[in-house]
Write a protein that holds these residues in place. Structure first.
Motif, PDB file in Angstrom:
ATOM      1  N   ASP A  39      -3.326  -2.969  -7.655  1.00  0.00           N
ATOM      2  CA  ASP A  39      -4.305  -3.048  -8.703  1.00  0.00           C
ATOM      3  C   ASP A  39      -4.719  -1.569  -9.207  1.00  0.00           C
ATOM      4  O   ASP A  39      -5.595  -1.535 -10.249  1.00  0.00           O
ATOM      5  N   SER A  40      -4.316  -0.514  -8.493  1.00  0.00           N
ATOM      6  CA  SER A  40      -4.523   0.699  -8.636  1.00  0.00           C
ATOM      7  C   SER A  40      -3.660   1.408  -9.776  1.00  0.00           C
ATOM      8  O   SER A  40      -3.907   2.402 -10.554  1.00  0.00           O
ATOM      9  N   PHE A  41      -2.591   0.665 -10.247  1.00  0.00           N
ATOM     10  CA  PHE A  41      -1.738   1.162 -11.156  1.00  0.00           C
ATOM     11  C   PHE A  41      -1.840   0.228 -12.649  1.00  0.00           C
ATOM     12  O   PHE A  41      -2.065  -0.956 -12.612  1.00  0.00           O
ATOM     13  N   VAL A  42      -1.590   1.035 -13.531  1.00  0.00           N
ATOM     14  CA  VAL A  42      -1.391   0.222 -14.975  1.00  0.00           C
ATOM     15  C   VAL A  42      -0.234   0.868 -15.549  1.00  0.00           C
ATOM     16  O   VAL A  42       0.287   1.800 -15.303  1.00  0.00           O
ATOM     17  N   PRO A  43       0.404   0.050 -16.380  1.00  0.00           N
ATOM     18  CA  PRO A  43       1.479   0.384 -17.255  1.00  0.00           C
ATOM     19  C   PRO A  43       1.338   1.581 -18.119  1.00  0.00           C
ATOM     20  O   PRO A  43       0.070   1.809 -18.357  1.00  0.00           O
ATOM     21  N   LEU A  44       2.334   2.536 -18.028  1.00  0.00           N
ATOM     22  CA  LEU A  44       2.152   3.885 -18.691  1.00  0.00           C
ATOM     23  C   LEU A  44       1.819   3.664 -20.008  1.00  0.00           C
ATOM     24  O   LEU A  44       0.930   4.463 -20.800  1.00  0.00           O
ATOM     25  N   VAL A  67       0.722  -1.405  -0.068  1.00  0.00           N
ATOM     26  CA  VAL A  67       0.010  -0.049   0.027  1.00  0.00           C
ATOM     27  C   VAL A  67       0.899   1.387  -0.032  1.00  0.00           C
ATOM     28  O   VAL A  67       1.771   1.326   0.927  1.00  0.00           O
ATOM     29  N   CYS A  68       0.771   2.144  -0.946  1.00  0.00           N
ATOM     30  CA  CYS A  68       1.329   3.216  -1.261  1.00  0.00           C
ATOM     31  C   CYS A  68       0.880   4.505  -0.887  1.00  0.00           C
ATOM     32  O   CYS A  68      -0.223   4.888  -1.291  1.00  0.00           O
ATOM     33  N   THR A  69       1.175   5.187   0.221  1.00  0.00           N
ATOM     34  CA  THR A  69       0.579   6.540   0.647  1.00  0.00           C
ATOM     35  C   THR A  69       1.318   7.925   0.167  1.00  0.00           C
ATOM     36  O   THR A  69       2.420   7.719   0.438  1.00  0.00           O
ATOM     37  N   MET A  70       0.754   8.407  -0.753  1.00  0.00           N
ATOM     38  CA  MET A  70       1.431   9.995  -1.358  1.00  0.00           C
ATOM     39  C   MET A  70       1.167  11.150  -0.373  1.00  0.00           C
ATOM     40  O   MET A  70      -0.238  11.194  -0.176  1.00  0.00           O
ATOM     41  N   PHE A  71       1.583  11.972  -0.197  1.00  0.00           N
ATOM     42  CA  PHE A  71       1.443  13.264   0.347  1.00  0.00           C
ATOM     43  C   PHE A  71       2.499  14.244   0.226  1.00  0.00           C
ATOM     44  O   PHE A  71       3.650  14.191  -0.127  1.00  0.00           O
ATOM     45  N   PRO A  72       1.855  15.682   0.139  1.00  0.00           N
ATOM     46  CA  PRO A  72       2.897  16.770  -0.261  1.00  0.00           C
ATOM     47  C   PRO A  72       4.124  16.738   0.687  1.00  0.00           C
ATOM     48  O   PRO A  72       3.994  16.647   1.866  1.00  0.00           O
ATOM     49  N   ARG A  73       5.309  17.037   0.117  1.00  0.00           N
ATOM     50  CA  ARG A  73       6.495  16.978   0.826  1.00  0.00           C
ATOM     51  C   ARG A  73       6.494  18.081   1.978  1.00  0.00           C
ATOM     52  O   ARG A  73       7.064  17.886   2.835  1.00  0.00           O
ATOM     53  N   GLU A  74       6.156  19.246   1.514  1.00  0.00           N
ATOM     54  CA  GLU A  74       6.193  20.351   2.379  1.00  0.00           C
ATOM     55  C   GLU A  74       4.951  20.576   3.123  1.00  0.00           C
ATOM     56  O   GLU A  74       3.907  21.466   2.710  1.00  0.00           O
ATOM     57  N   ILE A  75       4.560  19.927   4.223  1.00  0.00           N
ATOM     58  CA  ILE A  75       3.438  20.033   4.855  1.00  0.00           C
ATOM     59  C   ILE A  75       3.489  19.717   6.345  1.00  0.00           C
ATOM     60  O   ILE A  75       4.289  18.999   6.786  1.00  0.00           O
ATOM     61  N   GLY A  76       2.604  20.400   7.319  1.00  0.00           N
ATOM     62  CA  GLY A  76       2.941  19.952   8.617  1.00  0.00           C
ATOM     63  C   GLY A  76       2.196  18.733   9.225  1.00  0.00           C
ATOM     64  O   GLY A  76       1.609  18.159   8.330  1.00  0.00           O
ATOM     65  N   GLU A  77       2.503  18.340  10.158  1.00  0.00           N
ATOM     66  CA  GLU A  77       1.950  17.020  10.595  1.00  0.00           C
ATOM     67  C   GLU A  77       0.590  17.183  10.723  1.00  0.00           C
ATOM     68  O   GLU A  77      -0.028  16.038  10.488  1.00  0.00           O
ATOM     69  N   ASP A  78       0.017  18.075  11.424  1.00  0.00           N
ATOM     70  CA  ASP A  78      -1.394  17.997  11.441  1.00  0.00           C
ATOM     71  C   ASP A  78      -2.155  17.984  10.304  1.00  0.00           C
ATOM     72  O   ASP A  78      -3.335  17.521  10.183  1.00  0.00           O
ATOM     73  N   ALA A  79      -1.632  18.602   9.107  1.00  0.00           N
ATOM     74  CA  ALA A  79      -2.227  18.617   7.958  1.00  0.00           C
ATOM     75  C   ALA A  79      -2.135  17.491   7.075  1.00  0.00           C
ATOM     76  O   ALA A  79      -2.881  17.462   6.175  1.00  0.00           O
TER      77      ALA A  79
END
Length: 66
Positions: A57-62, A34-46
């Motif tokens: 299964d969410s990914f497909v070949p480009l 399971v891969c979770t992505m989030f903004p690099r410059e963000i506070g812990e609470d946000a």
């Protein structure tokens, strides 16, 4: 939860010299990554409000999307 890694995802079409604005954490549970992505410059609470999670299964070949 067996393993967690942090890194910078590579997005197609971005200049290699331009750093990604996202970071990610990948966790494997019950043989499912399971891969979770989030903004690099963000506070812990946000970070709990600005994330997206995907499994394999969410990914497909480009090439399939072109």
């Amino acid at each position: 939860m067996t393993e967690s890694t942090r890194g910078t995802p590579v997005a197609g079409g971005l200049d290699a010299d331009q750093p990604s604005q996202l970071q990610h954490v990948t966790v494997e549970r019950d043989d499912v990554a399971v891969c979770t992505m989030f903004p690099r410059e963000i506070g812990e609470d946000a970070v709990s409000e600005q994330w997206i999670t995907a499994t394999a299964d969410s990914f497909v070949p480009l090439v399939q999307q072109r």
